[in-house]
Design a protein around this motif. Structure first.
Motif, mmCIF file in Angstrom:
data_model
loop_
_atom_site.group_PDB
_atom_site.id
_atom_site.type_symbol
_atom_site.label_atom_id
_atom_site.label_comp_id
_atom_site.label_asym_id
_atom_site.label_seq_id
_atom_site.Cartn_x
_atom_site.Cartn_y
_atom_site.Cartn_z
ATOM 1 N N CYS A 57 36.143 28.665 31.397
ATOM 2 C CA CYS A 57 36.485 30.052 31.760
ATOM 3 C C CYS A 57 36.936 30.278 33.464
ATOM 4 O O CYS A 57 37.556 31.222 33.734
ATOM 5 C CB CYS A 57 35.195 31.081 31.799
ATOM 6 N N CYS A 79 32.247 28.197 34.088
ATOM 7 C CA CYS A 79 32.556 26.144 33.082
ATOM 8 C C CYS A 79 34.168 26.279 33.193
ATOM 9 O O CYS A 79 34.713 27.237 33.457
ATOM 10 C CB CYS A 79 31.954 26.911 31.924
ATOM 11 N N CYS A 94 31.557 33.449 30.262
ATOM 12 C CA CYS A 94 30.519 32.783 28.316
ATOM 13 C C CYS A 94 28.894 32.740 28.025
ATOM 14 O O CYS A 94 29.010 32.683 27.362
ATOM 15 C CB CYS A 94 31.720 31.899 27.625
ATOM 16 N N CYS A 144 27.235 30.556 32.664
ATOM 17 C CA CYS A 144 28.161 30.890 33.332
ATOM 18 C C CYS A 144 28.083 31.894 32.949
ATOM 19 O O CYS A 144 28.497 32.745 32.127
ATOM 20 C CB CYS A 144 29.695 29.915 31.972
HETATM 21 ZN ZN LIG Z 1 32.374 30.147 30.541
#
Ligand SMILES: [Zn+2]
Ligand SMILES: [Zn+2]
Length: 163
Positions: A29, A26, A9, A6
């Protein structure tokens, strides 16, 4: 794309992609936008047609637009509306703008709201000569429903008597 990291993150869980910068992202997020969110706009800017965004793209491109959109929507509920049979009152109002037209709405309220929204977007505070129509539709002859349409001339009223 199972093990893609991602962009926010860095966890290898990115199974989505930001619609603007195409960074893998992801679910946790991502920022989501419903497809119909900006449907009252006459033309939806390309960056607002996506449904998944990374945080930075959302903050930069969507959040300010959404704020403006909601403000315009609130304004639209307050504009002054005169129907075609109010011409006695509205006879001296300016009619130099082109009429706004709305088609194919599920109900009368939506036609009114869409007309009002576009009038606000164009910088006006009133609509005159508003005409709302409905038409019965029989798709396949089984279920009948109504399709609503309408039009009105946007104008600027300054006399507080009418606001
Ligand atoms: Zn993420
Ligand atoms: Zn992005």
């Amino acid at each position: 794309m199972e093990n893609t990291n991602c962009g926010v993150c860095q966890k290898p869980k990115a199974n989505l992609e930001c619609g603007i910068c195409h960074d893998p992202i992801c679910k946790k997020c991502a920022q989501f936008l419903e497809e119909s969110t900006f449907s009252y706009l006459k033309t939806i800017p390309p960056q607002l047609k996506h449904t998944v965004f990374c945080g930075p793209c959302y903050d930069k491109n969507v959040a300010p637009e959404l704020e403006q959109y909601e403000a315009d929507m609130r304004k639209a509920t307050t504009i002054t509306i005169f129907m075609t049979d109010d011409t006695k009152t509205t006879s001296r109002f300016s009619r130099k703008e082109k009429a706004i037209e709305i088609k194919d709405c599920p109900d009368r309220e939506e036609v009114m709201m869409r007309l009002a929204f576009l009038a606000v977007k164009a910088g006006f505070n009133a609509l005159i000569d508003v005409e709302i129509k409905s038409e019965k539709v029989l798709p396949g002859g089984k279920y009948q429903y109504s399709k609503w349409s309408g039009k009105g001339i946007p104008t600027q009223i300054t006399s507080s008597r009418f606001l």
